[in-house]
Design a protein around this motif. Structure first.
Motif, PDB file in Angstrom:
ATOM      1  N   THR A   3      49.313  48.938  34.868  1.00 46.55           N
ATOM      2  CA  THR A   3      48.277  48.078  34.562  1.00 46.55           C
ATOM      3  C   THR A   3      47.039  48.888  34.150  1.00 46.55           C
ATOM      4  N   ARG A   4      46.138  48.314  33.589  1.00 46.61           N
ATOM      5  CA  ARG A   4      45.022  48.789  32.914  1.00 46.61           C
ATOM      6  C   ARG A   4      43.935  48.714  34.033  1.00 46.61           C
ATOM      7  N   ARG A   5      43.152  49.817  33.929  1.00 46.12           N
ATOM      8  CA  ARG A   5      42.173  49.915  35.081  1.00 46.12           C
ATOM      9  C   ARG A   5      40.814  50.491  34.525  1.00 46.12           C
ATOM     10  N   SER A   7      36.975  51.511  35.340  1.00 44.17           N
ATOM     11  CA  SER A   7      36.152  51.927  36.241  1.00 44.17           C
ATOM     12  C   SER A   7      34.755  52.204  35.881  1.00 44.17           C
ATOM     13  N   THR A  63      34.671  48.011  39.406  1.00 48.47           N
ATOM     14  CA  THR A  63      36.159  48.531  38.996  1.00 48.47           C
ATOM     15  C   THR A  63      36.977  47.599  39.357  1.00 48.47           C
ATOM     16  N   TYR A  64      37.979  47.277  38.197  1.00 48.66           N
ATOM     17  CA  TYR A  64      39.062  46.427  38.186  1.00 48.66           C
ATOM     18  C   TYR A  64      40.149  46.552  37.440  1.00 48.66           C
ATOM     19  N   GLY A  65      41.300  46.062  37.705  1.00 46.72           N
ATOM     20  CA  GLY A  65      42.390  46.383  36.988  1.00 46.72           C
ATOM     21  C   GLY A  65      43.259  45.049  36.954  1.00 46.72           C
ATOM     22  N   GLU A  67      46.413  42.804  34.259  1.00 45.56           N
ATOM     23  CA  GLU A  67      46.714  42.425  32.847  1.00 45.56           C
ATOM     24  C   GLU A  67      46.404  40.690  32.922  1.00 45.56           C
ATOM     25  N   ARG A  71      41.909  39.426  36.118  1.00 47.23           N
ATOM     26  CA  ARG A  71      42.355  40.685  36.536  1.00 47.23           C
ATOM     27  C   ARG A  71      41.719  40.644  38.133  1.00 47.23           C
ATOM     28  N   LYS A  74      38.582  45.643  42.051  1.00 46.92           N
ATOM     29  CA  LYS A  74      38.749  46.768  42.959  1.00 46.92           C
ATOM     30  C   LYS A  74      37.706  47.504  43.809  1.00 46.92           C
TER      31      LYS A  74
END
Length: 249
Positions: A3-5, A7, A63-65, A67, A71, A74
């Motif tokens: 998964t793409r993060r 920051s 910050t999130y992650g 798809e 989303r 975080k």
């Protein structure tokens, strides 16, 4: 697939929806990734550290992650710099958010517009009443230009003929700048439109508009409202109607 993060992304909360008893769906405007929907799990619990942070019109670093369309949030930190706008300035900030919600597609980056939005919110929070209308009109102009809805303001749109400085021209949603009779006092003169275009061409257009065209910005409320209503497909914005209802009280 990992998964793409993302920051430490500068962001503002535009809108919040209840998702469950303890969680929210956030619509956020980020600098590098545009408008993004995030699931903020557990933020409605009294013990959540995010609860006092995830407010509109406040500069955040998030910050999130994940798809997909929604989303997962975080982390979030308040960047600081100004307090929450109040009164008419608060409603004006909600109006900016409504514009972005209606006009921005998700995952479509507009970093220049993000910076203009941040500058506008700072002005709203400053508590200077005379700056309120100038800031809103300047933001509306730059939003319309960023999205390709604002014609060049130094020529007649259909003919591309230069504006005559003493003549008057109206900004028409479907036809751009059009010549109108001298009796049409709601229209600006060619010289006034040219001054606005010159400010828009400045390397820092928002500052140039406020510095050099403040008096002209005050004249743009009606034509810009018609143009925005047309492109949003609404007769009136909810926040504008709320403001009118409060003023009538």
């Amino acid at each position: 697939m990992a998964t793409r993060r993302i920051s430490d992304e500068p962001a503002y909360v535009l809108h919040r929806y209840d998702w469950s008893e303890t969680s929210l769906i956030l619509e956020v405007f980020t600098r590098q990734h545009g408008r993004v929907a995030l699931a903020a799990k557990g933020v409605k619990r009294p013990t959540s550290s995010f609860r006092p942070i995830l407010l509109p019109l406040q500069p955040l670093s998030i910050t999130y992650g994940g798809e997909g369309d929604v989303r997962t949030l975080k982390g979030a930190e308040w960047v600081g710099g100004h307090v929450m706008p109040t009164g008419e300035a608060l409603l004006s900030g909600y109006y900016l958010n409504e514009l972005l919600m209606r006009l921005l597609a998700r995952d479509d980056p507009h970093p220049v517009l993000f910076d203009v939005y941040a500058a506008t919110v700072r002005l709203l929070a400053s508590g200077e009443p005379e700056a309120l209308q100038w800031a809103l009109r300047g933001f509306e102009l730059l939003l319309l230009r960023e999205l390709g809805f604002l014609p060049a303001l130094d020529v007649q749109t259909l003919s591309l003929q230069p504006l005559v400085p003493e003549d008057r021209y109206a900004l028409v949603p479907e036809a751009g700048l059009q010549w109108v009779s001298a009796e049409e006092r709601q229209a600006l003169t060619g010289a006034q439109w040219q001054a606005l275009q010159q400010a828009l061409d400045d390397p820092v257009p928002f500052a140039a508009l406020l510095r050099e065209c403040a008096d002209l910005l005050a004249l743009l409320q009606r034509p810009l409202r018609h143009l925005l209503n047309y492109h949003c497909g609404v007769g009136a914005f909810r926040t504008r109607q709320m403001m009118l209802d409060i003023q009538s009280l």
